[in-house]
Write a protein that holds these residues in place. Structure first.
Motif, PDB file in Angstrom:
ATOM      1  N   ASN A   1       0.808  -1.218   0.000  1.00 52.34           N
ATOM      2  CA  ASN A   1       0.000   0.000   0.000  1.00 52.34           C
ATOM      3  C   ASN A   1       0.846   1.275   0.000  1.00 52.34           C
ATOM      4  O   ASN A   1       0.600   2.202  -0.785  1.00 52.34           O
ATOM      5  CB  ASN A   1      -0.930  -0.009   1.208  1.00 52.34           C
ATOM      6  CG  ASN A   1      -2.031   1.036   1.106  1.00 52.34           C
ATOM      7  OD1 ASN A   1      -2.992   0.863   0.354  1.00 52.34           O
ATOM      8  ND2 ASN A   1      -1.893   2.118   1.841  1.00 52.34           N
ATOM      9  N   ASP A   2       1.869   1.335   0.876  1.00 51.03           N
ATOM     10  CA  ASP A   2       2.700   2.546   0.975  1.00 51.03           C
ATOM     11  C   ASP A   2       3.477   2.792  -0.310  1.00 51.03           C
ATOM     12  O   ASP A   2       3.579   3.931  -0.788  1.00 51.03           O
ATOM     13  CB  ASP A   2       3.670   2.427   2.159  1.00 51.03           C
ATOM     14  CG  ASP A   2       2.956   2.484   3.503  1.00 51.03           C
ATOM     15  OD1 ASP A   2       1.823   3.013   3.540  1.00 51.03           O
ATOM     16  OD2 ASP A   2       3.524   1.999   4.496  1.00 51.03           O
ATOM     17  N   PHE A   3       4.050   1.718  -0.856  1.00 48.34           N
ATOM     18  CA  PHE A   3       4.813   1.863  -2.094  1.00 48.34           C
ATOM     19  C   PHE A   3       3.900   2.297  -3.233  1.00 48.34           C
ATOM     20  O   PHE A   3       4.263   3.152  -4.052  1.00 48.34           O
ATOM     21  CB  PHE A   3       5.512   0.550  -2.452  1.00 48.34           C
ATOM     22  CG  PHE A   3       6.461   0.658  -3.618  1.00 48.34           C
ATOM     23  CD1 PHE A   3       7.794   0.950  -3.414  1.00 48.34           C
ATOM     24  CD2 PHE A   3       6.016   0.465  -4.925  1.00 48.34           C
ATOM     25  CE1 PHE A   3       8.678   1.052  -4.487  1.00 48.34           C
ATOM     26  CE2 PHE A   3       6.885   0.565  -5.993  1.00 48.34           C
ATOM     27  CZ  PHE A   3       8.217   0.864  -5.771  1.00 48.34           C
ATOM     28  N   PHE A   4       2.727   1.697  -3.295  1.00 43.45           N
ATOM     29  CA  PHE A   4       1.765   2.012  -4.355  1.00 43.45           C
ATOM     30  C   PHE A   4       1.502   3.516  -4.420  1.00 43.45           C
ATOM     31  O   PHE A   4       1.580   4.135  -5.489  1.00 43.45           O
ATOM     32  CB  PHE A   4       0.458   1.256  -4.097  1.00 43.45           C
ATOM     33  CG  PHE A   4      -0.592   1.436  -5.163  1.00 43.45           C
ATOM     34  CD1 PHE A   4      -0.791   0.464  -6.129  1.00 43.45           C
ATOM     35  CD2 PHE A   4      -1.401   2.567  -5.193  1.00 43.45           C
ATOM     36  CE1 PHE A   4      -1.764   0.620  -7.111  1.00 43.45           C
ATOM     37  CE2 PHE A   4      -2.375   2.733  -6.158  1.00 43.45           C
ATOM     38  CZ  PHE A   4      -2.564   1.756  -7.128  1.00 43.45           C
ATOM     39  N   TYR A   5       1.191   4.105  -3.274  1.00 47.46           N
ATOM     40  CA  TYR A   5       0.812   5.518  -3.270  1.00 47.46           C
ATOM     41  C   TYR A   5       2.010   6.464  -3.349  1.00 47.46           C
ATOM     42  O   TYR A   5       1.868   7.597  -3.816  1.00 47.46           O
ATOM     43  CB  TYR A   5      -0.042   5.827  -2.037  1.00 47.46           C
ATOM     44  CG  TYR A   5      -1.452   5.306  -2.177  1.00 47.46           C
ATOM     45  CD1 TYR A   5      -2.345   5.887  -3.069  1.00 47.46           C
ATOM     46  CD2 TYR A   5      -1.881   4.198  -1.457  1.00 47.46           C
ATOM     47  CE1 TYR A   5      -3.632   5.397  -3.230  1.00 47.46           C
ATOM     48  CE2 TYR A   5      -3.171   3.693  -1.608  1.00 47.46           C
ATOM     49  CZ  TYR A   5      -4.041   4.301  -2.493  1.00 47.46           C
ATOM     50  OH  TYR A   5      -5.308   3.807  -2.658  1.00 47.46           O
ATOM     51  N   SER A   6       3.178   6.020  -2.927  1.00 45.57           N
ATOM     52  CA  SER A   6       4.356   6.885  -3.009  1.00 45.57           C
ATOM     53  C   SER A   6       5.034   6.810  -4.375  1.00 45.57           C
ATOM     54  O   SER A   6       5.907   7.628  -4.687  1.00 45.57           O
ATOM     55  CB  SER A   6       5.363   6.525  -1.909  1.00 45.57           C
ATOM     56  OG  SER A   6       5.801   5.186  -2.052  1.00 45.57           O
ATOM     57  N   HIS A   7       4.635   5.835  -5.201  1.00 43.57           N
ATOM     58  CA  HIS A   7       5.222   5.693  -6.543  1.00 43.57           C
ATOM     59  C   HIS A   7       4.126   5.538  -7.598  1.00 43.57           C
ATOM     60  O   HIS A   7       4.308   4.860  -8.606  1.00 43.57           O
ATOM     61  CB  HIS A   7       6.146   4.477  -6.598  1.00 43.57           C
ATOM     62  CG  HIS A   7       7.306   4.541  -5.672  1.00 43.57           C
ATOM     63  ND1 HIS A   7       7.200   4.256  -4.338  1.00 43.57           N
ATOM     64  CD2 HIS A   7       8.613   4.868  -5.893  1.00 43.57           C
ATOM     65  CE1 HIS A   7       8.389   4.397  -3.763  1.00 43.57           C
ATOM     66  NE2 HIS A   7       9.258   4.767  -4.679  1.00 43.57           N
TER      67      HIS A   7
END
Length: 248
Positions: A155-161
């Motif tokens: 989830n965090d990677f998805f929204y930060s990239h």
């Protein structure tokens, strides 16, 4: 007694020989695996160096606006098959995209040298003009090429990239990721083979492991594809990570 001693001695010798053979086999296997790993990382290093040199020779960044200008004439002189460039900030994905009707670039670099790392490539006849462009790349254990795409299921990677750049000679695009999932190749083909563009977009939204807000008026998308080892029961795996993004 003498016969028993002789048999016992022979058994001891056989056991020692067996141990020696196992040790030799272990050393051979270790050497073979180490050679493969060394060659893999050597080719990855060479590929990365070639790419860095290509960036240095063809990219120019305006120091005031940070706008990127690409010398497409130079890139075309290196290889006419270079049709675009993909850059995902915060990752090592910063590569030329090559166009070929088959999988030649699965095991060749942009300068057409054999390399197990291959290149990032598309087989679309009209890449980025078609309503859906599929881009392929290896999921390398050395962390090169498309190895980081699997992180989009976090989830965090998805929204930060969730935004990345695709540069072409005629147009620069900002891609916005709206779907990320892992599924078998044949399952995916069967799921989408009868769908028109809008139905495919809706399918991508539904199967995504992470759900995000996205504009309903999507006219063009890009699909990034690489091997996935989630739920893999075969080697090589038939699973793929698929990252879908709109193109604006």
């Amino acid at each position: 007694m003498k016969i028993q001693k002789r048999i016992k001695k022979q058994n001891t010798i056989y056991k020692k020989l067996l141990v020696i053979l196992i040790i030799i086999l272990f050393i051979v296997v270790l050497f073979f695996c180490s050679s493969i790993m060394f060659n893999d990382f050597k080719q990855a290093k060479e590929n990365n160096e070639f790419t860095e040199n290509l960036i240095e020779d063809s990219f120019e960044i305006n120091p005031e606006t940070q706008e990127i200008k690409i010398d497409w004439n130079y890139l075309k002189s290196v290889n006419e098959d270079i049709v675009a460039w993909i850059e995902i900030e915060g990752t090592n994905i910063n590569y030329p995209i090559l166009k070929e009707k088959d999988t030649y670039y699965l095991h060749h670099t942009f300068d057409k040298k054999y390399n197990s790392n291959g290149s990032i490539f598309t087989t679309n006849s009209l890449p980025f003009k078609d309503d859906e462009t599929i881009i392929y790349g290896h999921n390398m254990k050395n962390q090169s090429m498309f190895s980081q795409l699997g992180k989009y299921l976090n989830n965090d990677f998805f929204y930060s990239h969730n935004k990345f750049k695709i540069y072409t000679p005629n147009c620069n695009y900002e891609a916005t990721v709206f779907s990320a999932y892992s599924i078998g190749v044949e399952v995916e083909k069967n799921n989408i083979k009868l769908l028109d563009f809008n139905e495919r977009v809706n399918y991508y939204k539904k199967v995504s492991k992470i759900h995000s807000q996205v504009d309903d008026n999507i006219s063009k998308i890009v699909k990034l594809s690489t091997c996935s080892y989630i739920n893999a029961k075969t080697s090589p795996t038939d699973q793929r990570y698929y990252i879908i993004a709109t193109l604006n």
